[in-house]
Structure formats: C-alpha cells, structure tokens
Design a protein around this motif. Structure first.
Motif, PDB file in Angstrom:
ATOM      1  N   LEU A 469       3.169   6.387  -6.849  1.00  0.00           N
ATOM      2  CA  LEU A 469       1.976   5.376  -6.646  1.00  0.00           C
ATOM      3  C   LEU A 469       1.540   5.504  -5.193  1.00  0.00           C
ATOM      4  O   LEU A 469       0.501   5.392  -4.717  1.00  0.00           O
ATOM      5  N   HIS A 473      -2.063   6.662  -4.194  1.00  0.00           N
ATOM      6  CA  HIS A 473      -2.989   5.843  -3.452  1.00  0.00           C
ATOM      7  C   HIS A 473      -3.571   6.534  -2.216  1.00  0.00           C
ATOM      8  O   HIS A 473      -4.874   6.392  -1.923  1.00  0.00           O
ATOM      9  N   ILE A 477      -7.754   6.917  -2.176  1.00  0.00           N
ATOM     10  CA  ILE A 477      -8.159   5.941  -1.222  1.00  0.00           C
ATOM     11  C   ILE A 477      -8.039   6.354   0.291  1.00  0.00           C
ATOM     12  O   ILE A 477      -7.282   5.708   1.027  1.00  0.00           O
TER      13      ILE A 477
END
Length: 592
Positions: A469, A473, A477
């Motif tokens: 994760l 991420h 982003i």
C-alpha cells in the motif's frame, strides 16, 4: 496450509504487466509509469501471499537439472538476481542523502544533482526488483514458461500488426486517436527505435517458440502451428524493417553470432567446437567492419556525417568529462537530462534527454559501481542460461532458452547505442526475459519434481500488504508540488501573463519569480529555471540580482550552436578529431 492465492493470479498479473507496458505508449508518461509500477508491486504481493518456494531445493534438486554443482549454483542466481535492481534503488536512496549544488565540490561518495528525478527512478527500480523477484515463483514449470513465451510472441505480433497498419494509413496518431508532432512513431510508441527494441526481443522469442513447435504438431488444430508461428515471426521482422532502425539491424547479426558462439558447445568434437566458435567470432567481426566501412565510404564520397551519428559522437565525447567528475557513484539515478547541459559540447545543437546508450547512461548516473554490478549480473545470467541450454534434456525447452538468449543478446547490443531501457514498457519485457533465463535450470527438465508453495504466516502477510500500500500510494499519487519541471512551466506561464511593456503585472512577475526560484532549488542544474528567475528579476527592477542568475545559468551549460553555421573553429576541430579517432575521417580532410 493451502496457498491463499491461486496460481493463476500471479501468472495473469505477469501477462497483464507484459502487455500493459508496451501498449500503454511504452509507459513513458506519468500515469502509465504509475500503472506499471503498481502492477509490479501487485505481482510481488500475489507471489508472496501465495507462498515462496525454496528454489534451490524444491524446483531443481540435486541431479534433477544436470549435475549437482549446477543445482547448487544456478538456483541461487535466480533467487538473488533481484538484488541488482534493488541495490540500484538503494544506491539512489543514498544519493538522495546528499543533493548537489552546481558550485559544490564533487564528492567521492553517493550524491544526486536531481533529487526529484532520483526519487522517481528509485521507485521505478524498486518495481523492477519486485518483478525480478517474482519471476522464479511464476516461471517455475515448463508449462508456465511455454505460456509466457507465447504471450511474448503474441504481443510482438499484435504490436507489429498495429504499427504496420498505422504506417500504411500514413497517420501520425497513436492508436489513430492521439495526435503527435513527432515524425517517427510506430504503433503506440513515440519513437521507432524504441519500438524496434521491443520487436527485437519478441522476434527472437517468436523464433524460439516456432523452433520448439517444429516437432510437436498439435492434433487438435491449435493456432500454435509452425506455419502460424512463422507468419508471426515474419510480421515482427517486417515491423523492424518499417521502423528503419539501423541499430536493430546491426544488433540482429551480432546477437546471432553470440548465439552461435554459445551453441558451439553442442558439437561433439573439440575441433568442431573450435571451428564453430571461430566462425561466430569472425561473423561478428565482419559485421562490425562492414558497418564502419559503410560509414567511412560515405564520408570518403563527400557525404556529411548524418545528424543521428554526430549527436551520439558528441554525447559519448562529453561523457568522459562527466565520468571524471563522479567516477564511483555517478551523479544520481535519473539525473542525465538535468546534468548533461553542464557538460554539453558547444558543437551539439539542441538538448538531449538521454545518452543514446543505456550502458553509458547507467555509468554516468551510478558510476563504476552501478556499471560493474550490471555487467556482472549480465555475465552471470548469460553463463547460467548457456549451461542450462547446453544441458537441457528437452528439445522444446532448449529452443525456448535459445530464443530468450537471442532476445537478451539483441536487446543488450542495441542498448549500446540506444536507450530502449529508459522506456519502461521495454524494460519490463527485458527484465522478464532475464528472469526467464535465470530460472531456466528450474524448468529445463520437464521431469523435475514439483513442491506446492507454503503460504506465509498472518503477520508476514499483513506486513507485505502494508508495504504494498505504501509503494502503490507513492507510485499513484506523486507530489506535483515537488516536480521542478511543472513548477518551471507554471513560472513561464505567469511570466507570460505579466504582459509586455514597461507596466507589467507585478503580482504575476513576483509569483513567476517565486516559482522559478523553487524550481532552481529543486533542480540546481536547470539553466532554464535560472534564466526564468533572471528575467523576472530584471523586469522587477533588480538588475544586479538578475546578473547573478544570468551568470549562474551560463555556468551550468554551454551555448548550443550548429557546427558549420558559423566560424567555430574549435568545434570543427573537435568534430574532425572524433572522426579521426574512429577512422571515419574523409581522405579529403586528412590534411586539415
């Protein structure tokens, strides 16, 4: 405990990654690069949750793939080869600890001159490491390897068919939808040379798949017939021809000579092996000599050295001064575009985003440490795969290993004078083929025993999910406020909004100055950001400060000029010296 993830899930993710990379414009845009990275991390997570094999004992036990010494060495290579891209990512993290300003002394330890680009490169190399770690887990059987090779063949055939149709319609739109001003597009690629790099790999794999099916004609009318496979191979070769990449055409015979040199070991007699090896080396030497002779004959006839060759000669010449400044650890992963203007020779017009040589660019960005590590890994993969090829008991598996060796050799040779690896879509295919070769001893023997993998404990699965994760991420982003190129572009927009004349919009100029200074702080070798700050300061009535930034912008770059357009005798002398060192100087200029 039964595996929590079905075996088809990691294999499907590998196929999706292999297809997504090239078909999504080569993944050279931020959105597609992020998608590729997430797919790599997802594949590694799926493999980990399914359960990791003890590759040395379970897949290739002693005696199952040749002799016991083979079982002890080659599985270790496949299990730990992922440490090379992981080590380069780690070197990038060390480089981030010491950003470099243009006026600093060059340290001997790791540093980076382009922090934002290095952060992006670290994430990409971490994705390559995740892919390379996963491949021995996915390609653990001859059935999985056979399917993966067919996927590569199908990808190349589809890619070539689309490129040929696009060329026939005369359009410059990618997928007939996205317009582009670049003249050398092919299929979904912005650059035909990079498309040729992909087609080189899939062509060699296609030949291997075709050869593996020559003695195994299916009785059910399957599409995987030798005739259908051969048609796909011809289609891929036609795509390379339309790409008109001379580097790809040069790489093909050199890769064939390499394959012939390695394949000489099949001969039963030592004398025959020696003759075959000598013939392969002679063929490679003739190819190189013919290439130099062709270029030299054109120069003797009075033709100018064409632009693509002149650009490469200029970049390669500038690289020597660059390496002397940072010989051990380079100037930072991904830093070429930022740093090169500081070393760019005045004879080269325009800007270069890459070195037109993957091996050279790796040396410039990671120093001798990164280059030697890459060469050592390539040599180990070549040695291990060649031994597995010579000792494989199955003719089908031997043909697939030969195709993969040809693909890896052609791509590595083409990368000497192209930067195909800088296209992530090509890189994932090249890494996949390297992983296939490194794991060859596991599946070369179809009779080798198989062991079901064991799923990890719950705490390890939870930790792996958290790591995934975090990495996903970071890939999906990115922080746009830290991208110096976006900041510089916004500064240019605000400067234009300020308007011409003696009464500009001062607020817009001040905002442009702030952004230009921020971009220069993040990318201290970016002369365009420094020039933007100088222009804004001058219009704000601060000429002394403006002169400082004008001087800084000139200190980190050379002014590009066109050779022959003026009276730059030094630039002309450098050009002639480069041609003389390569033996390409025309006879009519020898006296100069």
């Amino acid at each position: 405990m039964m595996p929590r993830v079905p075996s088809r899930v990691p294999e499907g993710l590998l196929y999706a990654l292999t297809a997504f990379g090239p078909l999504a414009f080569g993944c050279v845009e931020p959105w597609s690069t992020a998608g590729l990275e997430i797919l790599c991390f997802s594949l590694a997570l799926a493999c980990f949750l399914r359960g990791c094999r003890s590759v040395r004992k379970e897949i290739c036990p002693a005696g199952a793939c040749g002799t016991s010494d083979t079982a002890g060495e080659l599985p270790t290579l496949a299990a730990w080869l992922w440490l090379l891209p992981a080590g380069l990512a780690g070197l990038g993290l060390l480089q981030l600890l010491l950003p470099l300003a243009p006026d600093w002394p060059r340290p001997l330890g790791p540093f980076t001159a382009a922090a934002y680009a290095t952060r992006s490169a670290v994430l990409l190399w971490a994705a390559y490491a995740a892919l390379l770690w996963s491949l021995p887990q996915v390609l653990a059987t001859h059935e999985a390897v056979r399917r993966y090779c067919r996927v590569l063949w199908g990808l190349g055939a589809v890619f070539a068919a689309q490129g040929l149709l696009q060329a026939a319609t005369g359009g410059s739109r990618l997928y007939w939808l996205r317009p582009t001003t670049l003249p050398a597009v092919f299929g979904p690629y912005y650059n035909r040379d990079h498309a040729a790099s992909l087609l080189l790999m899939t062509l060699a794999m296609g030949i291997g798949v075709w050869a593996s099916r020559l003695r195994r004609r299916p009785a059910d009318g399957s599409a995987w017939t030798p005739g259908g496979l051969a048609a796909g191979v011809v289609l891929m070769f036609s795509g390379i021809a339309v790409c008109a990449s001379r580097g790809a055409f040069l790489a093909m015979p050199l890769a064939a000579a390499l394959l012939g040199l390695l394949g000489a070991g099949f001969a039963p007699r030592a004398r025959t092996r020696g003759l075959l090896a000598a013939g392969a080396l002679a063929a490679a030497a003739v190819t190189v000599a013919f290439t130099f002779r062709h270029v030299g004959a054109a120069a003797d006839a009075g033709a100018l050295v064409e632009r693509s060759i002149a650009v490469r000669l200029a970049i390669y010449g500038d690289a020597g001064r660059w390496l002397r400044d940072a010989p051990l650890f380079g100037t930072g992963l991904g830093s070429f575009e930022t740093v090169y203007p500081a070393y760019q020779d005045s004879a080269l017009a325009g800007l270069a985003a890459h070195a037109h040589s993957d091996w050279l660019e790796l040396a410039l960005e990671t120093g001798l440490a990164g280059l030697l590590a890459a060469l050592a890994a390539a040599g180990l993969v070549l040695f291990g795969a060649a031994r597995a090829w010579l000792r494989a008991a199955s003719g089908e598996m031997r043909a697939l290993i030969a195709g993969a060796l040809g693909a890896a050799g052609a791509f590595a040779i083409h990368s000497l004078f192209e930067f195909g690896f800088q296209t992530p879509g090509n890189a994932v295919v090249a890494v996949g083929i390297a992983g296939l070769l490194a794991s060859a001893p596991f599946w070369a023997d179809k009779a080798a025993p198989r062991v079901r993998p064991v799923a990890p404990p719950g705490w390890a699965a939870a930790a792996a999910l958290l790591v995934f994760l975090g990495l996903a991420h970071a890939a999906a982003i990115p922080d746009p406020t830290r991208d110096p190129r976006r900041i510089r572009a916004r500064a240019a927009e605000l400067y234009a909004q300020a308007g011409p004349g003696e009464k500009p919009d001062l607020d817009a100029l001040r905002a442009a100055l702030r952004l230009a200074l921020a971009a220069a702080e993040l990318r201290p070798f970016d002369y365009k950001a420094l020039e933007s700050a100088a222009a804004a300061l001058e219009r704000l009535g601060r000429p002394e400060d403006a002169r400082v930034f004008w001087a800084r912008s000139r200190s980190v770059r050379f002014t590009p000029v066109v050779v022959g357009a003026g009276d730059d005798e030094q630039a002309e002398a450098r050009r002639l010296a480069a041609l003389r060192s390569l033996g390409l100087l025309p006879r009519r200029l020898e006296a100069r």
